[in-house]
Design an enzyme around this catalytic site. Sequence first.
Site, mmCIF file in Angstrom:
data_model
loop_
_atom_site.group_PDB
_atom_site.id
_atom_site.type_symbol
_atom_site.label_atom_id
_atom_site.label_comp_id
_atom_site.label_asym_id
_atom_site.label_seq_id
_atom_site.Cartn_x
_atom_site.Cartn_y
_atom_site.Cartn_z
ATOM 1 N N GLY A 254 22.809 -0.990 35.181
ATOM 2 C CA GLY A 254 22.923 -2.263 35.877
ATOM 3 C C GLY A 254 21.567 -2.932 36.018
ATOM 4 N N GLY A 255 20.519 -2.234 35.605
ATOM 5 C CA GLY A 255 19.170 -2.795 35.669
ATOM 6 C C GLY A 255 18.786 -3.487 34.371
ATOM 7 N N SER B 181 0.282 -2.712 6.934
ATOM 8 C CA SER B 181 -0.391 -3.093 8.166
ATOM 9 C C SER B 181 0.629 -3.140 9.293
ATOM 10 C CB SER B 181 -1.035 -4.466 7.964
ATOM 11 O OG SER B 181 -1.515 -4.973 9.186
ATOM 12 N N LEU C 299 23.797 2.777 30.916
ATOM 13 C CA LEU C 299 23.606 1.465 31.545
ATOM 14 C C LEU C 299 23.499 1.692 33.035
ATOM 15 C CD1 LEU C 299 25.957 -1.287 30.094
ATOM 16 C CD2 LEU C 299 23.516 -0.969 29.747
ATOM 17 N N GLU D 114 0.838 -1.200 0.000
ATOM 18 C CA GLU D 114 0.000 0.000 0.000
ATOM 19 C C GLU D 114 0.879 1.258 0.000
ATOM 20 O OE1 GLU D 114 -2.215 0.165 3.632
ATOM 21 O OE2 GLU D 114 -3.525 1.797 2.967
ATOM 22 N N CYS E 235 -5.449 -3.086 2.058
ATOM 23 C CA CYS E 235 -5.400 -3.183 3.532
ATOM 24 C C CYS E 235 -6.782 -3.266 4.185
ATOM 25 C CB CYS E 235 -4.571 -2.025 4.080
ATOM 26 S SG CYS E 235 -3.697 -2.459 5.613
ATOM 27 N N LYS F 124 -9.001 2.820 -2.627
ATOM 28 C CA LYS F 124 -9.363 2.160 -1.368
ATOM 29 C C LYS F 124 -10.734 2.617 -0.886
ATOM 30 C CE LYS F 124 -7.200 1.328 3.200
ATOM 31 N NZ LYS F 124 -5.997 1.656 4.010
#
Lengths: 541, 541
Positions: free
Chosen positions: B289-290, B173, B287, B44, B147, B111
């Site tokens: 550490g989680g 989609s 970062l 589409e 679609c 469409k």
Amino acid sequence: MKNFKIALAQFSPHVGNLESNTQKMVEQASKAKQEHADLIIFPELSLIGYSAEDLLLRPSLKKRTKQAFEKLSHVKDIIMVFGFAHQTEDGQTFNSAAVMKDGQVLGVYNKQNLPNYGVFDEKRYFNAGNQHLIFEYAGHKFGVLICEDVWNLNTVQQLAKLNVDSILVLNSSPYEVGKPQHRVKTLQEVAKQLNINIVYNNQVGGQDDLIFDGSGFVINKNGDVALQAESYKEKVYYTTYQTEKACFESSEQHAPLETMAEIYQGLVVATRDYVQRSGFPGVILGLSGGIDSALTLAIAVDALGADKVQAVMMPYTYTAKISVEDAATQAKNLGVAFGIAEINQIVNSYQQTLFPFFGNAKADATEENLQARARGTLLMGLSNKFGNLVLSTGNKSELAVGYCTLYGDMVGGFAVLKDVYKTIVFELAKYRNSISEKPVIPERVITRPPSAELRADQKDQDSLPSYDVLDSILYAYIEEDQSQTDIIARGFDKAVVEKVIKLVDNNEYKRRQGVIGPRISSKAFGRERRYPIMNGWKAGI
Amino acid sequence: MKNFKIALAQFSPHVGNLESNTQKMVEQASKAKQEHADLIIFPELSLIGYSAEDLLLRPSLKKRTKQAFEKLSHVKDIIMVFGFAHQTEDGQTFNSAAVMKDGQVLGVYNKQNLPNYGVFDEKRYFNAGNQHLIFEYAGHKFGVLICEDVWNLNTVQQLAKLNVDSILVLNSSPYEVGKPQHRVKTLQEVAKQLNINIVYNNQVGGQDDLIFDGSGFVINKNGDVALQAESYKEKVYYTTYQTEKACFESSEQHAPLETMAEIYQGLVVATRDYVQRSGFPGVILGLSGGIDSALTLAIAVDALGADKVQAVMMPYTYTAKISVEDAATQAKNLGVAFGIAEINQIVNSYQQTLFPFFGNAKADATEENLQARARGTLLMGLSNKFGNLVLSTGNKSELAVGYCTLYGDMVGGFAVLKDVYKTIVFELAKYRNSISEKPVIPERVITRPPSAELRADQKDQDSLPSYDVLDSILYAYIEEDQSQTDIIARGFDKAVVEKVIKLVDNNEYKRRQGVIGPRISSKAFGRERRYPIMNGWKAGI
């Protein structure tokens, strides 16, 4: 046939709060009854307010609407015409108007023309109606239309053909520059052409990025304006239909505002409603000594009162002495709390922490952004600690070309000048100075060349064209949707136009994280101008 | 009647770039011709890509579309079925498919069903068509749908009644969890019911917050799946219609992905496309550490390669030693550049600068936010200096209840886990560990209780219910649009439900300034869930 009186409730709903809106409607209807009104008209979708967005999809809406109807049904001896989201048994939802008297619903009108452009998404929520509603009172035939309907000449003509005397139009029509007068002029022509009276009632107040100006009016079939409500004022207005003269009359004839007054007051109302309805005790903003923060400060004070406004100056190495002086003068002129917080120590700590990563890399915009972000974090810290909302002070020209720092000067909960081009900022500053005995914004702030003061001897015009040129290009590209080629053809320098358009396109990511601010233009950033961030469209092609 | 071969171009457009999209379409068509395909179907709106949003309103679209048609007209000896924005002389615009052969347009289909809900705004841009298109090739009768059309049984039935053998469906989609299989299952029933073959071709790739998974397929009229393309892969697939057997056949039969693989790969594609198409050299992330940042890091490395990813740990007083260790381990496991930048000095400088304002006010969330904002500013500084995009690491659960800091951990250009609930974050982390020889995310990161580490001994569960409970409530409120009463009736603690819903409602302002991230749910924050910020709706009523 007798004379009758119509009340126009220029109503400011609390969006989503059907309970308090209904309560206020009951009060306004009772007041109108005391004033001997026969009929009161409220704005479009008055029960839930405009724009309720996806609240219109919540499952309990039907129950809440029913409760509101129940409450309104106790109002006696006056016809009420009000707006509501009309959910039918077969699962459709209409944007509707009910005509109710003494608890009886005399009729329901479903809006036929659903705007789904610009800031509007009504087809997301509503089905379109296909029938007119007419009712009679005192031998007078009324038709009902809702907002967009009245701008569709075909719809109005169909209604007029049904021998209607007067059309009641329920509106939630958002403000944009010049629109109050534009509405009147357009509908004067319609009234004359179709030989029909038009009663136009509009929502008032700020709702997120939308300003509703009210500016309701009544036009007689000869095109005369019988009533002109004040813009931005929540109030019930009255007009009486004189049967022998066959026209409406009213003592309320408020001259339309001049453009700068119209914009300025709109920004004041938007700021006041956002702060108060969100429950903040007040606002805080960073004063730089420049014109944007100066104007924002004046608007904040006019919206909330000086005691609700706190200003902070956050100087650094590149801050001129006169900037600090001018900021202090502004704060003093307006009588707001003023503090100074130097950011040198903070910026130094960032630079030291980043040194292992940066090494001796050349200074660039990174270092400028550190200053802006230090200021943003200080403002947010003060906001978090004391509860005041941070007002963002950037203007539309900056935001368009990305001449602003994400998480820096862009922080805040409401960006008062978000839709105001820099050239208009200057006009508004002059306007504000013109309406008080003493200027509140120091003359120097208006006349000195704008600078972000993020490096030595920096001027906005070092990296941008003059604001006159910049704003003209931006207006053509954004508001007028002109192509690059067409803008160059107007006589602007090719390289400048290319640069400006590229900046606009490339800074969508910044705007997408920007805070909301009141819309005054016909093409505000945000829900009205929806551009992808990943965007391979090249302006030049 | 002869056998014929259809090519399904599972195509990844660059939204807005008609030139490069057309160029790629020409190349794919030429390739398909070499493979002896008779027909190639694109997704589409393949010329401009989905979703182009307000680029569809730009005045030069017509000219660009014409240029694209001109370019495609040089492709010979293969039928091309592709999508475009069809602007007619009378000012209408349709979402259309063209059937072109040897430079001749054999037909255009407009469409008929325009989605205008969820993430879709097609009525903002398009008029609805009202006619079917049929064309014949090799004695085989084809219909074309776009679609949403294929999900409207009425529309498909009308087409089937015209004695069509096969329907070519052009799609853009968007992905959501489980959708690839859902599409196949639903259309298997349709094919059987209407005795018709269905060729379903879908766009692939990330576009801002939307992921297109491709996952194209061909279903024979008996319901058998003749072809199943791989999800997320840009590639041209082939199927041959065997006249004597009266069915399509293909060697491409890719098993659908398991749910976690499906989500994970979607996030990888979204991240890769966003970073690469936006032109960033790489990414940087904090970062902690989680688990959120650990998973984001893994996705970034899978999307871009370890050499394009930079990680920074920014510890403070409340950061546990094991957090620093785990962050270092993650970075090492994945082979990315890793740096440590302590924020103590920065936080101290903020506190000292704010002391004259704060005095001895009690510590509260303000001080926690200062830490988060110090980290955000450092990340943005590194991004500004070296050009890498900051990936935001927050998840959907946090964002829903506002358990995140604006301008702090919310900074960044792309929020990989924005639509991923915390409970799914855990699943995805386990999934990622399961597909490599050695786990890339240390076990301890998955098992230790989540903490923002913004004050001493803080755990997420101190102020929030357990994530199992939280996510169940959030899912009911957000995805299922259940009312507070209904959720409590499911057996959740009343006070907890009330608190969670209030947090969701009150944090709309944070989400509105949040960065985009890939949508995997049926109700992602952003363009799919549009709530007013000023909002008087009370959940409890």
